[in-house]
Write an enzyme that holds these catalytic residues in place. Structure first.
Site, PDB file in Angstrom:
ATOM      1  N   HIS A  84     102.862  16.795  57.031  1.00  0.00           N
ATOM      2  CA  HIS A  84     101.935  16.373  58.091  1.00  0.00           C
ATOM      3  C   HIS A  84     101.696  17.539  59.053  1.00  0.00           C
ATOM      4  CE1 HIS A  84      99.779  13.651  60.657  1.00  0.00           C
ATOM      5  NE2 HIS A  84     100.532  13.978  61.676  1.00  0.00           N
ATOM      6  N   HIS A 129      95.949   8.448  51.854  1.00  0.00           N
ATOM      7  CA  HIS A 129      95.930   6.979  51.693  1.00  0.00           C
ATOM      8  C   HIS A 129      97.284   6.478  52.155  1.00  0.00           C
ATOM      9  CE1 HIS A 129      95.602   3.056  49.569  1.00  0.00           C
ATOM     10  NE2 HIS A 129      96.849   3.277  49.239  1.00  0.00           N
ATOM     11  N   ASP A 152     103.849   8.591  58.971  1.00  0.00           N
ATOM     12  CA  ASP A 152     104.276   9.898  59.511  1.00  0.00           C
ATOM     13  C   ASP A 152     105.497   9.773  60.409  1.00  0.00           C
ATOM     14  OD1 ASP A 152     100.785  10.760  59.907  1.00  0.00           O
ATOM     15  OD2 ASP A 152     102.123  11.065  58.199  1.00  0.00           O
ATOM     16  N   GLU A 165     102.233  25.411  56.549  1.00  0.00           N
ATOM     17  CA  GLU A 165     102.514  24.302  55.612  1.00  0.00           C
ATOM     18  C   GLU A 165     102.930  24.830  54.246  1.00  0.00           C
ATOM     19  OE1 GLU A 165      98.780  22.159  55.768  1.00  0.00           O
ATOM     20  OE2 GLU A 165      99.849  20.503  56.709  1.00  0.00           O
ATOM     21  N   GLY A 179      93.817  20.809  47.913  1.00  0.00           N
ATOM     22  CA  GLY A 179      95.027  21.112  47.159  1.00  0.00           C
ATOM     23  C   GLY A 179      95.624  22.477  47.412  1.00  0.00           C
ATOM     24  N   SER A 180      95.406  23.052  48.600  1.00  0.00           N
ATOM     25  CA  SER A 180      96.005  24.385  48.867  1.00  0.00           C
ATOM     26  C   SER A 180      97.528  24.281  48.910  1.00  0.00           C
ATOM     27  CB  SER A 180      95.465  24.970  50.174  1.00  0.00           C
ATOM     28  OG  SER A 180      95.935  24.234  51.287  1.00  0.00           O
ATOM     29  N   ASN A 181      98.048  23.137  49.329  1.00  0.00           N
ATOM     30  CA  ASN A 181      99.514  22.951  49.317  1.00  0.00           C
ATOM     31  C   ASN A 181     100.017  22.758  47.886  1.00  0.00           C
ATOM     32  OD1 ASN A 181     100.654  22.833  52.198  1.00  0.00           O
ATOM     33  ND2 ASN A 181      98.750  21.700  52.317  1.00  0.00           N
TER      34      ASN A 181
HETATM   35  C1  GRF Z   1      97.110  19.401  54.923  1.00  0.00           C
HETATM   36  O1  GRF Z   1      96.922  19.885  56.244  1.00  0.00           O
HETATM   37  C2  GRF Z   1      98.010  18.200  54.961  1.00  0.00           C
HETATM   38  O2  GRF Z   1      99.072  18.314  55.879  1.00  0.00           O
HETATM   39  C3  GRF Z   1      97.054  17.138  55.408  1.00  0.00           C
HETATM   40  O3  GRF Z   1      95.876  17.393  54.663  1.00  0.00           O
HETATM   41  C4  GRF Z   1      95.826  18.791  54.385  1.00  0.00           C
HETATM   42  C5  GRF Z   1      95.735  18.937  52.903  1.00  0.00           C
HETATM   43  O4  GRF Z   1      95.380  20.223  52.610  1.00  0.00           O
HETATM   44  N1  GRF Z   1      97.560  15.830  55.168  1.00  0.00           N
HETATM   45  P1  GRF Z   1      95.346  20.675  51.047  1.00  0.00           P
HETATM   46  O5  GRF Z   1      94.588  19.601  50.289  1.00  0.00           O
HETATM   47  O6  GRF Z   1      96.762  20.776  50.576  1.00  0.00           O
HETATM   48  O7  GRF Z   1      94.640  22.001  51.068  1.00  0.00           O
END
Ligand code: GRF
Length: 198
Positions: free
Chosen positions: A113, A95, A153, A182, A12-14
């Site tokens: 992605h 998924h 994608d 990202e 979940g870093s994003n």
């Molecule tokens: C990211 O690189 C995303 O693009 C890919 O999985 C990773 C998820 O990273 N689908 P996080 O869980 O957001 O840290």
């Protein structure tokens, strides 16, 4: 204030980048729901700490109870739709949805992605880019945010960031550059989507 639902499967870093941007005001939107398909996803903890509603909806128990992938996708869609999102963000959601999900979500669904358009769809994109670089096939890779369509994608691209692969790069160093890109790209693309003129 636009309402965002975020779907995750892992660290979940994003998601954290979105939590930080919405709480600092850099991103004028509200995360109203986080859904994970894995109970052990640290992203669920990130949502809890930020006081955001979070659901864990694993697929395996659903199938064990006699459900199908389609009914699972429909159920996830119903739970996401109940939060009335204006935007659904797949941020590390591992998924592949059948049309059963997309057909039930009125909001735009976007996906992050870790590769450039049409380069490395599917899983292990970063490893595959590194391998291609080793064979002299590419000098750079990147990340993209695109609209989700049934093909994996492959939807209309909303934003990209290009990342040079250095000769000494390994999976860890390239992944670090990819994830930093990202976090920036996702916030920038969503900011445009939630503030674009009607
Ligand atoms: C990211 O690189 C995303 O693009 C890919 O999985 C990773 C998820 O990273 N689908 P996080 O869980 O957001 O840290």
């Amino acid at each position: 204030m636009k309402r965002i639902a975020v779907l995750i499967s892992g660290g979940g870093s994003n998601l954290q980048a979105l939590i930080d941007a919405t709480s600092s005001g850099a991103l004028p939107a509200k995360i109203v729901l986080v859904v994970s398909n894995r109970a052990d996803a640290f992203g669920i903890e990130r949502a809890r700490r930020a006081g955001i509603a979070a659901l864990t909806l694993p697929l395996k128990p659903w199938l064990k109870a006699g459900g199908t992938r389609e009914s699972y996708d429909a159920d996830v869609a119903a739970q996401v739709a109940a939060a009335r999102p204006d935007l659904v963000v797949l941020a590390g959601w591992m998924h592949v949805f059948s049309p059963a999900f997309l057909d039930r979500i009125a909001a735009k669904v976007i996906n992050l992605h870790p590769a450039l358009p049409r380069q490395f769809p599917g899983t292990h994109a970063i490893e595959r880019a590194l391998e291609a670089h080793k064979h002299g096939e590419i000098a750079e890779t990147g990340v993209m945010v695109h609209e989700v369509i049934p093909e994996v994608d492959a939807g209309p691209v909303l934003g990209t960031a290009r990342i040079a692969i250095a000769p000494g790069d390994n999976l860890a160093s390239l992944s670090e550059k990819i994830h930093a890109a990202e976090h920036r790209l996702l916030v920038d693309v969503i900011r445009e989507l939630v503030t674009e003129p009607h």
